[in-house]
Design a protein around this motif. Sequence first.
Motif, mmCIF file in Angstrom:
data_model
loop_
_atom_site.group_PDB
_atom_site.id
_atom_site.type_symbol
_atom_site.label_atom_id
_atom_site.label_comp_id
_atom_site.label_asym_id
_atom_site.label_seq_id
_atom_site.Cartn_x
_atom_site.Cartn_y
_atom_site.Cartn_z
ATOM 1 N N ASP A 1 95.475 95.578 15.222
ATOM 2 C CA ASP A 1 96.306 94.730 16.080
ATOM 3 C C ASP A 1 95.918 93.268 15.849
ATOM 4 O OD1 ASP A 1 97.280 93.218 18.236
ATOM 5 O OD2 ASP A 1 97.324 94.977 19.535
ATOM 6 N N PRO A 2 96.883 92.423 15.431
ATOM 7 C CA PRO A 2 96.520 91.040 15.098
ATOM 8 C C PRO A 2 96.004 90.234 16.286
ATOM 9 C CG PRO A 2 98.908 91.359 15.000
ATOM 10 C CD PRO A 2 98.300 92.718 15.212
ATOM 11 N N GLU A 3 96.296 90.705 17.505
ATOM 12 C CA GLU A 3 95.853 89.937 18.675
ATOM 13 C C GLU A 3 94.502 90.407 19.202
ATOM 14 O OE1 GLU A 3 100.264 88.734 20.357
ATOM 15 O OE2 GLU A 3 99.366 90.615 21.019
ATOM 16 N N ILE A 4 93.939 91.417 18.555
ATOM 17 C CA ILE A 4 92.642 91.945 19.018
ATOM 18 C C ILE A 4 91.610 91.813 17.906
ATOM 19 C CG2 ILE A 4 91.411 94.045 19.718
ATOM 20 C CD1 ILE A 4 93.671 94.699 21.480
ATOM 21 N N LEU A 5 90.529 91.128 18.222
ATOM 22 C CA LEU A 5 89.442 90.955 17.256
ATOM 23 C C LEU A 5 88.324 91.925 17.635
ATOM 24 C CD1 LEU A 5 88.608 88.963 14.915
ATOM 25 C CD2 LEU A 5 87.340 87.727 16.679
ATOM 26 N N ARG A 6 88.033 92.842 16.733
ATOM 27 C CA ARG A 6 86.977 93.810 17.040
ATOM 28 C C ARG A 6 85.604 93.184 16.796
ATOM 29 N NH1 ARG A 6 90.643 97.073 14.413
ATOM 30 N NH2 ARG A 6 89.469 96.884 12.474
ATOM 31 N N VAL A 7 84.671 93.461 17.689
ATOM 32 C CA VAL A 7 83.300 92.962 17.570
ATOM 33 C C VAL A 7 82.423 94.200 17.501
ATOM 34 C CG1 VAL A 7 81.483 91.707 18.801
ATOM 35 C CG2 VAL A 7 83.832 90.861 18.877
ATOM 36 N N LYS A 8 82.000 94.530 16.273
ATOM 37 C CA LYS A 8 81.306 95.806 16.105
ATOM 38 C C LYS A 8 80.031 95.588 15.288
ATOM 39 C CE LYS A 8 81.985 100.416 14.293
ATOM 40 N NZ LYS A 8 82.936 101.371 13.735
ATOM 41 N N THR A 9 78.914 96.052 15.804
ATOM 42 C CA THR A 9 77.650 95.960 15.072
ATOM 43 C C THR A 9 77.002 97.335 15.075
ATOM 44 O OG1 THR A 9 77.400 93.689 15.841
ATOM 45 C CG2 THR A 9 75.441 94.739 14.936
ATOM 46 N N THR A 10 76.574 97.755 13.902
ATOM 47 C CA THR A 10 75.872 99.043 13.795
ATOM 48 C C THR A 10 74.612 98.829 12.945
ATOM 49 O OG1 THR A 10 76.864 99.695 11.703
ATOM 50 C CG2 THR A 10 78.124 100.226 13.698
ATOM 51 N N LYS A 11 73.889 99.894 12.684
ATOM 52 C CA LYS A 11 72.682 99.759 11.853
ATOM 53 C C LYS A 11 73.036 99.352 10.427
ATOM 54 C CE LYS A 11 72.137 104.694 10.704
ATOM 55 N NZ LYS A 11 73.243 104.606 9.750
ATOM 56 N N ASP A 12 74.276 99.544 10.035
ATOM 57 C CA ASP A 12 74.692 99.182 8.677
ATOM 58 C C ASP A 12 75.253 97.763 8.578
ATOM 59 O OD1 ASP A 12 74.023 101.740 7.787
ATOM 60 O OD2 ASP A 12 75.925 102.519 8.579
ATOM 61 N N SER A 13 75.335 97.063 9.709
ATOM 62 C CA SER A 13 75.930 95.722 9.673
ATOM 63 C C SER A 13 75.015 94.748 8.936
ATOM 64 C CB SER A 13 76.151 95.204 11.096
ATOM 65 O OG SER A 13 77.021 96.061 11.795
ATOM 66 N N LYS A 14 75.634 93.871 8.151
ATOM 67 C CA LYS A 14 74.856 92.837 7.441
ATOM 68 C C LYS A 14 74.737 91.586 8.318
ATOM 69 C CE LYS A 14 75.238 94.569 2.916
ATOM 70 N NZ LYS A 14 75.488 95.880 3.465
ATOM 71 N N TYR A 15 75.631 91.449 9.240
ATOM 72 C CA TYR A 15 75.600 90.330 10.187
ATOM 73 C C TYR A 15 76.293 90.810 11.447
ATOM 74 C CZ TYR A 15 80.490 89.797 8.952
ATOM 75 O OH TYR A 15 81.820 90.034 8.750
ATOM 76 N N THR A 16 76.120 90.048 12.501
ATOM 77 C CA THR A 16 76.901 90.356 13.701
ATOM 78 C C THR A 16 77.703 89.125 14.087
ATOM 79 O OG1 THR A 16 76.836 91.377 15.882
ATOM 80 C CG2 THR A 16 75.123 89.786 15.428
ATOM 81 N N ALA A 17 78.948 89.338 14.438
ATOM 82 C CA ALA A 17 79.839 88.215 14.746
ATOM 83 C C ALA A 17 79.266 87.387 15.890
ATOM 84 C CB ALA A 17 81.219 88.745 15.137
#
Length: 281
Positions: free
Chosen positions: A84-100
């Motif tokens: 959905d273009p109006e929804i920005l997901r903010v997701k961090t897991t153990k595999d994330s290289k960065y977090t937003a």
Amino acid sequence: MAQINRYETIGVDSITPHIGAVVEGVDLAQPLSNEQFSEIYQAWLDWKVLVFHDQVIDQEQHKAFARKFGTLHVHPMQHSYGGDPEILRVKTTKDSKYTAGNGWHTDVTCDEIPPLGSMLYITETPEGGGGDTLFADMYLAYELLSEKMKDMLDGLVAVHDGAIPYLSGYQVSPPEGSKYPRNEHPVVVTHPETGKKVLYVNSGFTSHIKGLHVWESKALMGALLDHIAQTQRLYCRVQWRPNTLTFWDNRCTQHHAVWDYYPHSRYGERVSILGNERPAA
Ligand code: SIN
């Protein structure tokens, strides 16, 4: 928390004396009365960051609440995220290289007209704690400057560049063919509704101050960004629980997501509201 009594249809408990408040007595899954809406609006201007705990809402209800404040914003890089273009997901897991958002920033100041506010709805908090968000009061950041520094900043203009979060913050190559917004805004702006002055440079997007030598711009930017990063009395800390929605005034705050929960996960969705006018001095 101090109880603030000026509101009649909502409860408002401050998190610090100048920024951040928890709103009680509101179910965002239900229609708001006109009185509730106008008190929420006033509380948002007063407290800059409003926290609504224990809200069970779906994406349409999230967007409907945001639409009460204006037209929804589409993030400039949303085409590469999908969904959905109006929804920005903010997701961090153990595999994330960065977090937003893991650095002090105001949302999308690279836009000509940045969002006036954002609503982040966190549904998954890290097992074992952590994952708070810090918010900084940029009215107070301006007020705490010396009169001589205020005089020096008067009339200065800074460049805000959408490439910065990729190149320095996220430390990943930008998506191929991406075009980043790049715009100029005064270093000190006036909030269009409260009329108060705001220090308006941020490490997420501001590349330099125009009209100065490179070394002068670096030194002045460094001093201002250090002031924001080191003055703890500017901040409030939002401690999320699953199903918390936080709504911030993007015109007078910065925020910093704290990534202190590796290897655990955190998930939320952000909806932002388009501003009405260019930031102006
Ligand atoms: C953001 O910068 O909008 C994300 C903030 C957060 O995840 O706490």
